[in-house]
Scaffold this active site. Structure first.
Site, PDB file in Angstrom:
ATOM      1  N   ARG A  50       0.824  -1.208   0.000  1.00  0.00           N
ATOM      2  CA  ARG A  50       0.000   0.000   0.000  1.00  0.00           C
ATOM      3  C   ARG A  50       0.860   1.262   0.000  1.00  0.00           C
ATOM      4  O   ARG A  50       2.034   1.223   0.354  1.00  0.00           O
ATOM      5  CB  ARG A  50      -0.947  -0.010   1.194  1.00  0.00           C
ATOM      6  CG  ARG A  50      -0.259   0.038   2.529  1.00  0.00           C
ATOM      7  CD  ARG A  50      -1.327   0.280   3.620  1.00  0.00           C
ATOM      8  NE  ARG A  50      -0.879  -0.255   4.899  1.00  0.00           N
ATOM      9  CZ  ARG A  50      -1.700  -0.820   5.790  1.00  0.00           C
ATOM     10  NH1 ARG A  50      -2.983  -0.954   5.534  1.00  0.00           N
ATOM     11  NH2 ARG A  50      -1.244  -1.255   6.934  1.00  0.00           N
ATOM     12  N   ASP A  52       0.315   5.301   1.574  1.00  0.00           N
ATOM     13  CA  ASP A  52      -0.571   6.066   2.457  1.00  0.00           C
ATOM     14  C   ASP A  52      -1.407   7.094   1.705  1.00  0.00           C
ATOM     15  O   ASP A  52      -1.074   7.467   0.586  1.00  0.00           O
ATOM     16  CB  ASP A  52       0.264   6.848   3.494  1.00  0.00           C
ATOM     17  CG  ASP A  52       0.966   5.956   4.482  1.00  0.00           C
ATOM     18  OD1 ASP A  52       0.540   4.808   4.677  1.00  0.00           O
ATOM     19  OD2 ASP A  52       1.965   6.423   5.073  1.00  0.00           O
ATOM     20  N   ARG A 202       8.279   8.665   5.783  1.00  0.00           N
ATOM     21  CA  ARG A 202       7.844   9.986   6.267  1.00  0.00           C
ATOM     22  C   ARG A 202       8.377  10.293   7.662  1.00  0.00           C
ATOM     23  O   ARG A 202       8.680  11.450   7.977  1.00  0.00           O
ATOM     24  CB  ARG A 202       6.318  10.072   6.230  1.00  0.00           C
ATOM     25  CG  ARG A 202       5.782  10.078   4.795  1.00  0.00           C
ATOM     26  CD  ARG A 202       4.305   9.775   4.746  1.00  0.00           C
ATOM     27  NE  ARG A 202       3.547  10.740   5.520  1.00  0.00           N
ATOM     28  CZ  ARG A 202       2.252  10.563   5.837  1.00  0.00           C
ATOM     29  NH1 ARG A 202       1.615   9.473   5.455  1.00  0.00           N
ATOM     30  NH2 ARG A 202       1.634  11.481   6.534  1.00  0.00           N
TER      31      ARG A 202
END
Lengths: 257, 257
Positions: A50, A52, A202
Site C-alpha cells: 500500500r 498512504d 515519512r
C-alpha cells in the site's frame, strides 16, 4: 487463465491511499472498477504494497488473474480510456501464473522531495513538502548514513503498524540538492530497501528535518534507531512530498522502470 | 516614488493569458488587484510582454511604480499571502525609476515540452503536449537550425498580430530528448530571441511536429520562412506545453533566474 502485471502512476492527492478501505476512495477501488468494466470479471488486484493517503507513485506495480483475451498492447489503452486523469497505467504484460506483486518484490525505492526555497513552486507544489527554513544539509546526509543496512525500524514506524517484525534492510539512502538558480532549491531524499513499514519514509524524513533545522543532531539518528521507540523520532512528514519511485523484481527488466 | 520589479511564476491553465482583456480572467488582473489591496494604490503593472491563454511562466518579469514603503523583503510574503495557488511571486526588488519590463528586456527564453511517450505523464500533463506518434527527432533538429538568426517571422505569426515589423532575431533554438526509461520520453524545445510574435513559438512547434511526423521535410522550414505566409506553416501547437522560462535584462543578475 492469465496473470497480468501492470505498472501504474498516480497523483495520490485526492485518494485515501492505494489499498481498499471501507468508505474511502482508494486507487485500488478505481482500478478494480475499471478492470471489471473492461473484462466483465470481478477482479481483485495485488499491489507491491500500500501507499498512504496522499502519497504518489511514479511506478507502482500490481497484478491480477483474468480469463480475458485482451492483448497486452490493448490493456493500457483500454483501461486509460476509463481511468481519471490522476491515474495512468503505463505498461501491461503477461507474467507467470504464480507471480505475486507483493511477495515477489525484491526492493522498493521512495523519493521524498522538499522545496527548501523561501516560496512555493507553482508547478510542483502538490509533489513537494514546502520547508522554507534553513537546513544543514551535511548534518542530514550524515544522519541518513545511520539507517543503511539491516535494522529494527520500530522507532520509524507508525504505532498503528500491524507487522510482527520491524526489521528491514535499507540498500540506499541518499540526499541530493538542486539549486540551479535563486529561483529554486530542492532537496530529494531517495531511500531503497527490501521493505518499508507504515509511514517509515515519512518519519525518517520528519526526523531528518529536525536534524537539518538544528533541533536534533546527526548522531541522534543512531540513538533513535536503537531506542526502538516511535516517540523518540521526529514527526511524520506530510505525504505530499512522497513518491513511490519504483519496485524492483527479478522478472521485470530494469530499463522498463 | 519607487519602481519595484517582480519575478513571477504561474500556471496559466485557468487564465486567459497574462495581459488584461475585457471580460476575461488574466494574471495581470489578479496581481494588480492584490497589489491594490496591499498598497491602497491603483497600480498598473508593466510586464516583459503578454503570454497567451493557457501558457505558463517560470520567471515572467514585471514592474510597477508605487509610493509604498514596504521593504523589498516583505513584498513577496505580502503578495503571496493573497495570491491564488497558481501564481507565486518569487522575487521583488527596487529598480531605477526608468526601468520598463518590456522596453528593457534583452531577450526571452521559451521552453515547449512534448511528451512523446505512448501515455500521458500524471505529474506533468498540464505542462506538456501529449504527442504519442513516433517523431523523427533528427529531422526536427535540422529544421530548428533554419530559424536561428534574424528573419521575418510572418509565416510563424498569428494573423491577428498587431505588430508592424515581424523581424526578430533568434539566438538559440535547441531540442533535447529525455528518455531515462521505458516509462518516459520527453522532448523539450528551447528558443531564445530578442522578441517573439503572437503564437510564434507555438506555430514553430506545430510546424516541427509536422516535420517530425513526416508530413513535411526539414528543408521546408526555410521555404516556409521565406514565404512570409502563415498558411504555409503548420498548426498552432496547444498552449499547455509552453512555458516562458526567463527574461534577460542587463540589470538583473543571471543567477537570479
Amino acid at each position: 487463465m492469465r496473470n497480468i502485471c501492470m505498472i501504474v502512476s498516480y497523483d495520490g492527492t485526492s485518494y485515501s491511499g492505494f489499498q481498499t478501505q471501507i468508505n474511502q476512495k482508494t486507487i485500488q477501488d478505481v482500478i478494480e472498477e475499471k478492470l471489471e468494466r473492461i473484462t466483465g470479471e470481478n477482479i481483485k488486484i495485488i499491489s507491491s504494497g500500500r501507499t498512504d493517503a496522499g502519497v504518489h507513485a511514479r511506478a507502482q506495480v500490481f497484478n491480477f488473474h483474468t480469463n480475458s483475451s485482451i492483448s497486452s498492447e490493448r490493456w493500457c489503452l483500454a483501461i486509460n480510456d476509463w481511468l481519471p486523469k490522476d491515474i495512468i497505467v503505463r505498461a501491461a504484460f503477461d507474467v507467470p501464473l504464480d507471480f505475486h506483486a507483493r511477495k515477489y518484490a525484491k526492493s522498493k525505492t521512495y523519493v521524498y522531495s522538499i522545496n527548501n526555497h523561501r516560496y512555493k513552486d507553482v508547478f510542483k507544489q502538490k509533489y513537494q513538502l514546502h520547508f522554507p527554513r534553513k537546513l544543514n544539509v551535511e548534518e542530514m546526509k550524515t544522519a541518513l548514513e545511520a539507517i543503511k543496512g539491516e535494522h529494527d525500524f520500530t522507532s520509524f514506524c507508525s504505532l498503528k503498524s500491524d507487522k510482527t517484525s520491524h526489521i528491514r534492510t535499507i540498500h540506499r539512502a541518499t540526499l541530493e540538492e538542486y539549486k540551479h538558480s535563486d529561483l529554486e532549491h530542492r532537496i530529494d531524499i531517495t531511500i531503497s530497501g527490501n521493505g518499508f513499514l507504515r509511514q517509515m519514509v515519512r518519519i525518517i524524513v520528519g526526523t531528518l528535518l529536525e536534524i537539518g533545522a538544528g533541533k536534533k543532531k546527526s548522531e541522534d539518528m543512531i540513538t533513535i534507531l536503537n531506542a526502538k521507540d516511535r516517540l523518540k523520532a521526529g514527526p511524520t512528514a506530510l505525504p505530499d512530498g512522497l513518491t513511490l519511485w519504483e519496485v524492483q523484481y527479478d522478472i521485470i527488466d530494469k530499463k522498463m522502470l
